[in-house]
Design an enzyme around this catalytic site. Structure first.
Site, PDB file in Angstrom:
ATOM      1  N   ALA A  15     -22.276  -2.630  32.728  1.00  0.00           N
ATOM      2  CA  ALA A  15     -22.252  -1.784  33.929  1.00  0.00           C
ATOM      3  C   ALA A  15     -23.500  -2.026  34.777  1.00  0.00           C
ATOM      4  CB  ALA A  15     -22.155  -0.310  33.524  1.00  0.00           C
ATOM      5  N   LYS A  34     -34.624  -0.740  27.985  1.00  0.00           N
ATOM      6  CA  LYS A  34     -35.640  -0.290  27.025  1.00  0.00           C
ATOM      7  C   LYS A  34     -35.928  -1.249  25.882  1.00  0.00           C
ATOM      8  CE  LYS A  34     -32.661   2.949  24.480  1.00  0.00           C
ATOM      9  NZ  LYS A  34     -32.519   4.345  24.080  1.00  0.00           N
ATOM     10  N   THR A  42     -22.672  -3.454  25.029  1.00  0.00           N
ATOM     11  CA  THR A  42     -21.873  -4.543  25.594  1.00  0.00           C
ATOM     12  C   THR A  42     -21.973  -5.804  24.737  1.00  0.00           C
ATOM     13  OG1 THR A  42     -22.259  -3.705  27.821  1.00  0.00           O
ATOM     14  CG2 THR A  42     -21.599  -6.021  27.635  1.00  0.00           C
ATOM     15  N   GLU A 119      -4.121  -4.435  20.794  1.00  0.00           N
ATOM     16  CA  GLU A 119      -4.884  -3.411  20.072  1.00  0.00           C
ATOM     17  C   GLU A 119      -4.099  -2.112  20.044  1.00  0.00           C
ATOM     18  OE1 GLU A 119      -8.790  -3.350  21.894  1.00  0.00           O
ATOM     19  OE2 GLU A 119      -9.299  -5.287  21.054  1.00  0.00           O
ATOM     20  N   HIS A 242     -14.352   4.965  15.647  1.00  0.00           N
ATOM     21  CA  HIS A 242     -13.559   3.746  15.452  1.00  0.00           C
ATOM     22  C   HIS A 242     -13.095   3.736  14.000  1.00  0.00           C
ATOM     23  CE1 HIS A 242     -12.241  -0.379  15.413  1.00  0.00           C
ATOM     24  NE2 HIS A 242     -12.497  -0.490  16.697  1.00  0.00           N
ATOM     25  N   ARG A 288      -6.573   5.266  18.375  1.00  0.00           N
ATOM     26  CA  ARG A 288      -7.698   5.418  17.445  1.00  0.00           C
ATOM     27  C   ARG A 288      -7.880   6.802  16.861  1.00  0.00           C
ATOM     28  NH1 ARG A 288     -12.124   1.883  20.528  1.00  0.00           N
ATOM     29  NH2 ARG A 288     -10.907   0.010  20.159  1.00  0.00           N
ATOM     30  N   HIS A 349     -18.217   5.739  17.712  1.00  0.00           N
ATOM     31  CA  HIS A 349     -18.084   4.468  18.430  1.00  0.00           C
ATOM     32  C   HIS A 349     -18.282   4.599  19.933  1.00  0.00           C
ATOM     33  CE1 HIS A 349     -16.581   0.432  19.148  1.00  0.00           C
ATOM     34  NE2 HIS A 349     -15.608   0.885  19.926  1.00  0.00           N
ATOM     35  N   ARG A 384     -10.185   7.402  24.583  1.00  0.00           N
ATOM     36  CA  ARG A 384     -10.117   6.134  25.311  1.00  0.00           C
ATOM     37  C   ARG A 384      -9.156   5.154  24.643  1.00  0.00           C
ATOM     38  NH1 ARG A 384     -12.862   1.096  24.670  1.00  0.00           N
ATOM     39  NH2 ARG A 384     -14.170   1.973  23.033  1.00  0.00           N
ATOM     40  N   LEU A 390     -14.847  -1.681  28.850  1.00  0.00           N
ATOM     41  CA  LEU A 390     -15.431  -2.766  29.652  1.00  0.00           C
ATOM     42  C   LEU A 390     -14.755  -2.807  31.015  1.00  0.00           C
ATOM     43  CD1 LEU A 390     -15.729  -5.473  26.824  1.00  0.00           C
ATOM     44  CD2 LEU A 390     -17.576  -4.115  27.795  1.00  0.00           C
TER      45      LEU A 390
HETATM   46  P1  FAD Z   1     -24.478  -0.607  27.300  1.00  0.00           P
HETATM   47  O1  FAD Z   1     -23.848  -1.925  27.220  1.00  0.00           O
HETATM   48  O2  FAD Z   1     -24.651   0.146  26.042  1.00  0.00           O
HETATM   49  O3  FAD Z   1     -25.909  -0.796  27.979  1.00  0.00           O
HETATM   50  C1  FAD Z   1     -26.810   0.284  28.039  1.00  0.00           C
HETATM   51  C2  FAD Z   1     -28.141  -0.266  28.510  1.00  0.00           C
HETATM   52  O4  FAD Z   1     -29.014   0.809  28.833  1.00  0.00           O
HETATM   53  C3  FAD Z   1     -28.878  -1.074  27.464  1.00  0.00           C
HETATM   54  O5  FAD Z   1     -29.459  -2.167  28.112  1.00  0.00           O
HETATM   55  C4  FAD Z   1     -29.958  -0.120  26.955  1.00  0.00           C
HETATM   56  O6  FAD Z   1     -31.096  -0.740  26.423  1.00  0.00           O
HETATM   57  C5  FAD Z   1     -30.282   0.601  28.239  1.00  0.00           C
HETATM   58  N1  FAD Z   1     -30.911   1.907  28.086  1.00  0.00           N
HETATM   59  C6  FAD Z   1     -30.460   2.997  27.413  1.00  0.00           C
HETATM   60  N2  FAD Z   1     -31.316   4.007  27.556  1.00  0.00           N
HETATM   61  C7  FAD Z   1     -32.332   3.570  28.346  1.00  0.00           C
HETATM   62  C8  FAD Z   1     -33.525   4.145  28.847  1.00  0.00           C
HETATM   63  N3  FAD Z   1     -33.893   5.406  28.577  1.00  0.00           N
HETATM   64  N4  FAD Z   1     -34.341   3.391  29.609  1.00  0.00           N
HETATM   65  C9  FAD Z   1     -34.032   2.099  29.899  1.00  0.00           C
HETATM   66  N5  FAD Z   1     -32.907   1.496  29.438  1.00  0.00           N
HETATM   67  C10 FAD Z   1     -32.070   2.231  28.681  1.00  0.00           C
HETATM   68  N6  FAD Z   1     -15.232  -1.739  24.750  1.00  0.00           N
HETATM   69  C11 FAD Z   1     -14.217  -2.477  25.212  1.00  0.00           C
HETATM   70  O7  FAD Z   1     -13.683  -2.203  26.297  1.00  0.00           O
HETATM   71  N7  FAD Z   1     -13.776  -3.556  24.506  1.00  0.00           N
HETATM   72  C12 FAD Z   1     -14.323  -3.916  23.314  1.00  0.00           C
HETATM   73  O8  FAD Z   1     -13.920  -4.890  22.724  1.00  0.00           O
HETATM   74  C13 FAD Z   1     -15.367  -3.128  22.794  1.00  0.00           C
HETATM   75  N8  FAD Z   1     -15.915  -3.414  21.596  1.00  0.00           N
HETATM   76  C14 FAD Z   1     -16.998  -2.701  21.171  1.00  0.00           C
HETATM   77  C15 FAD Z   1     -17.627  -3.057  19.983  1.00  0.00           C
HETATM   78  C16 FAD Z   1     -18.762  -2.387  19.561  1.00  0.00           C
HETATM   79  C17 FAD Z   1     -19.440  -2.768  18.287  1.00  0.00           C
HETATM   80  C18 FAD Z   1     -19.291  -1.337  20.357  1.00  0.00           C
HETATM   81  C19 FAD Z   1     -20.532  -0.617  19.935  1.00  0.00           C
HETATM   82  C20 FAD Z   1     -18.656  -0.967  21.524  1.00  0.00           C
HETATM   83  C21 FAD Z   1     -17.512  -1.638  21.938  1.00  0.00           C
HETATM   84  N9  FAD Z   1     -16.865  -1.297  23.119  1.00  0.00           N
HETATM   85  C22 FAD Z   1     -15.822  -2.044  23.571  1.00  0.00           C
HETATM   86  C23 FAD Z   1     -17.432  -0.293  24.008  1.00  0.00           C
HETATM   87  C24 FAD Z   1     -18.225  -1.025  25.103  1.00  0.00           C
HETATM   88  O9  FAD Z   1     -18.888  -2.115  24.542  1.00  0.00           O
HETATM   89  C25 FAD Z   1     -19.238  -0.127  25.757  1.00  0.00           C
HETATM   90  O10 FAD Z   1     -18.664   1.085  26.125  1.00  0.00           O
HETATM   91  C26 FAD Z   1     -19.789  -0.802  27.005  1.00  0.00           C
HETATM   92  O11 FAD Z   1     -20.290  -2.058  26.679  1.00  0.00           O
HETATM   93  C27 FAD Z   1     -20.854   0.054  27.625  1.00  0.00           C
HETATM   94  O12 FAD Z   1     -21.466  -0.673  28.638  1.00  0.00           O
HETATM   95  P2  FAD Z   1     -22.638  -0.011  29.451  1.00  0.00           P
HETATM   96  O13 FAD Z   1     -23.143  -1.044  30.368  1.00  0.00           O
HETATM   97  O14 FAD Z   1     -22.198   1.279  29.989  1.00  0.00           O
HETATM   98  O15 FAD Z   1     -23.735   0.346  28.326  1.00  0.00           O
HETATM   99  C1  SIN Z   2     -12.631  -3.363  18.903  1.00  0.00           C
HETATM  100  O1  SIN Z   2     -12.767  -4.562  19.037  1.00  0.00           O
HETATM  101  O2  SIN Z   2     -11.977  -2.835  18.008  1.00  0.00           O
HETATM  102  C2  SIN Z   2     -13.330  -2.463  19.866  1.00  0.00           C
HETATM  103  C3  SIN Z   2     -12.536  -2.336  21.075  1.00  0.00           C
HETATM  104  C4  SIN Z   2     -12.946  -1.161  21.885  1.00  0.00           C
HETATM  105  O3  SIN Z   2     -13.862  -0.405  21.519  1.00  0.00           O
HETATM  106  O4  SIN Z   2     -12.308  -0.953  22.907  1.00  0.00           O
END
Ligand code: FAD
Ligand code: SIN
Length: 534
Positions: A15, A34, A42, A119, A242, A288, A349, A384, A390
């Protein structure tokens, strides 16, 4: 030190990076993150991104699947428009070099027909993926694009502490966000970042729970900062567990992707008996919330510490090719997934609720946006659908950039902002308070605010969290801040918000299941918690 940019983006996951890349067309951008720049939820995403690309699929079906998973609480217009916009955002990702797996060879090849995974809760194959490391590939390409942009500066090891608002610093007129105080983790200095617009892209809060698939960064910082700045948070009771996190003494938070079940893996008990169809006719591929509850019930019934995911009916060459990350990691722990079932347990999760935003990511505080997992747009409702996260992050970041573009020119930068004051704070004396409270919160949340809840458990958790919050508050004001203390402070507040939200929902809907109210109320309503109540 004072730093001034046109826009600030807090977080460098999908994001934050997507937004930063788009905002860089409008002016200077600081990305504050951080840990190291790639460390984010991600980066660990496995399954992929849900998006309609096949002639056998349709936007209407994807919408329908999302609404069903969301258990009546999704905002339908948001679902329709986000799902319809997904292909455009995917084309952009491909444009910056994301290599999704192609069908012909199962490998990463541009130009080939894209391979579509399946899925839970999806009626069609529609998951675009890069083998089982989709997040790593997306993060890689986005980082490369952002790093090449001259107007984006990335600050690593920089923890955002709190938002600076005009009300907080005593400016007259309507309240707006002026920037953020940031702890430089390397020097322990607090810097003041000011900008016309600030965006939270700080991800979720999986670390509130003892067992989670999330990496250490997921401490709910954005939700806590927004709440402290007076912004409402919504639907925090809907924490997604999850169903299949690897159960092994040496594995930390390792996910076994739902995509395995999409390729035929089946949940079984220790004796090899399939059990998920006892709970739902869709069996291991039900949404889920249903599958996680089935596993929880099965483990409670049998007293077993885990259940198993059996994908042995697929051959080893296929598994090594399609799931190289999972295959390799399990193999390193002595588990050959082609020959033996994988021990798994449910784990926290995903945060379906978050900072309340409009469909373009704007919060009620002028100058503050929220994108990605930290935000609550209404897309996910009470649960969700797999791989819609993503997708949401990409669409929301795009829309926020458009909305910010429409307003940025009219905003005057505010530079006369007071710097961080340390006051009488001294160096922390007993760090054991931080480590102890950290463990205690995560244990409380796991034991009392998990997959199955009751009023009594929630009340117990609430009482204990309030004591901890008071203790942490006192510590925060007496001692110099450290990154661990900041995370603890946020973790405690977000855990409390989850409990408050859960106590208000007098029904079982989606991910919130309580033995006191097993039924569904006739009308689906959001749960909002406001600062005044904190
Ligand atoms: P993130 O990718 O978590 O990024 C957050 C960022 O903020 C990081 O850089 C962190 O360091 C930073 N941050 C946090 N707090 C602070 C602070 N106080 N100061 C400065 N920086 C800070 N979703 C799907 O749609 N498909 C998938 O296949 C999928 N698989 C997943 C597998 C796993 C293992 C996990 C954990 C999640 C998965 N998800 C999946 C969910 C998805 O990955 C996340 O919801 C998504 O990546 C979140 O993106 P984001 O950019 O919002 O946050
Ligand atoms: C997974 O690969 O099972 C995670 C997918 C998701 O969190 O959407």
């Amino acid at each position: 030190m004072l730093q001034q940019y046109d826009s600030l983006v807090l977080g460098s996951g999908v994001a934050g990076l997507t937004l930063a890349l788009k905002l860089a067309r409008l002016g200077t951008v600081a990305v504050i993150t951080k840990k190291n720049r790639a460390e984010s939820n991600t980066n660990y995403a496995q399954g992929g991104i849900a998006c309609v690309t096949s002639a056998e699929d349709s936007v209407a079906l994807h919408v329908q699947d999302t609404l069903v998973a969301g258990a009546g609480l999704c905002r339908e217009e948001v679902v329709r428009s986000y799902v319809a916009e997904a292909p455009a955002r995917i084309r952009e990702l491909i444009g910056i070099g994301v290599r999704f797996s192609a069908r012909s060879n199962g490998g990463a090849a541009p130009g080939g027909e894209l391979d579509l995974g399946r899925e839970g809760g999806h009626s069609k194959r529609r998951i675009l993926h890069a083998k089982d490391m989709t997040g790593r590939e997306v993060e890689r390409a986005l980082l490369r694009a952002v790093e090449r942009h001259p107007d984006v500066t990335i600050f690593e090891d920089a923890t955002a502490i709190d938002l600076i608002t005009s009300a907080k610093v005593g400016r007259p007129g309507p309240n707006r966000c002026l920037g953020v105080y940031v702890l430089d983790n390397r020097t322990n200095r607090v810097d003041t970042f000011v900008a016309k617009v600030t965006a939270l892209a700080t991800g979720g809060c999986g670390k509130c729970y003892l067992y989670t698939t999330n990496p250490d960064i997921a401490t709910g910082d954005g939700v806590a900062m927004a709440f402290r700045a007076g912004v409402s948070v919504a639907n925090m009771e809907f924490i997604q567990f999850h169903p299949t996190c690897l159960y092994h003494p040496f594995a930390k938070s390792f996910l076994v992707s739902e995509a395995l079940r999409g390729e035929g893996a089946v949940l079984v008990d220790a004796a090899g008996r399939e059990f998920a169809t006892k709970y739902d006719p869709r069996g291991s591929l039900a949404p889920r919330d249903v599958v996680a509850r089935a596993i929880d019930a099965e483990m409670k019934r049998s007293g077993a510490p885990c259940v198993y995911l059996d994908i042995t009916r697929n051959g080893e060459p296929f598994l090594r090719e399609r799931f190289p990350n999972i295959f390799g990691y399990c193999e390193s722990l002595g588990i050959n997934i082609a020959r033996q079932p994988i021990p798994v347990v449910p784990a926290a999760h995903y945060q379906c609720g978050g900072v309340l935003v409009n469909p373009s990511g704007a919060t009620a505080l002028a100058g503050l946006y929220a994108v990605g997992e930290v935000a609550c747009t209404g897309l996910h409702g009470a649960n969700r659908l797999a791989s819609n996260s993503l997708l949401e992050a990409l669409v929301l970041a795009h829309r926020s950039a458009v909305a910010i573009g429409d307003s940025l020119g009219a905003i005057r930068a505010e530079v006369n902002v007071p710097e961080w004051e340390e006051g009488e704070a001294s160096d922390p004396d007993e760090l054991v308070i931080v480590t102890h409270n950290w463990k205690e919160i995560r244990q409380i949340m796991w034991d009392y605010v998990g997959i199955v809840r009751t009023d009594k458990r929630l009340e117990r958790a609430g009482r204990r969290l309030e004591i901890l919050l008071r203790e942490i508050h006192e510590y925060y004001w007496n001692f110099k801040v450290t990154s661990d203390l900041l995370e603890l402070r946020n973790l405690a507040l977000v855990s409390w918000l989850i409990v408050q939200s859960a106590m208000r929902r007098k029904e079982s809907r989606g991910l919130h299941y309580t033995l006191n109210y097993p039924g569904l109320l006739p009308a689906a309503r959001d749960t909002l918690v406001d600062r005044g109540e904190g």
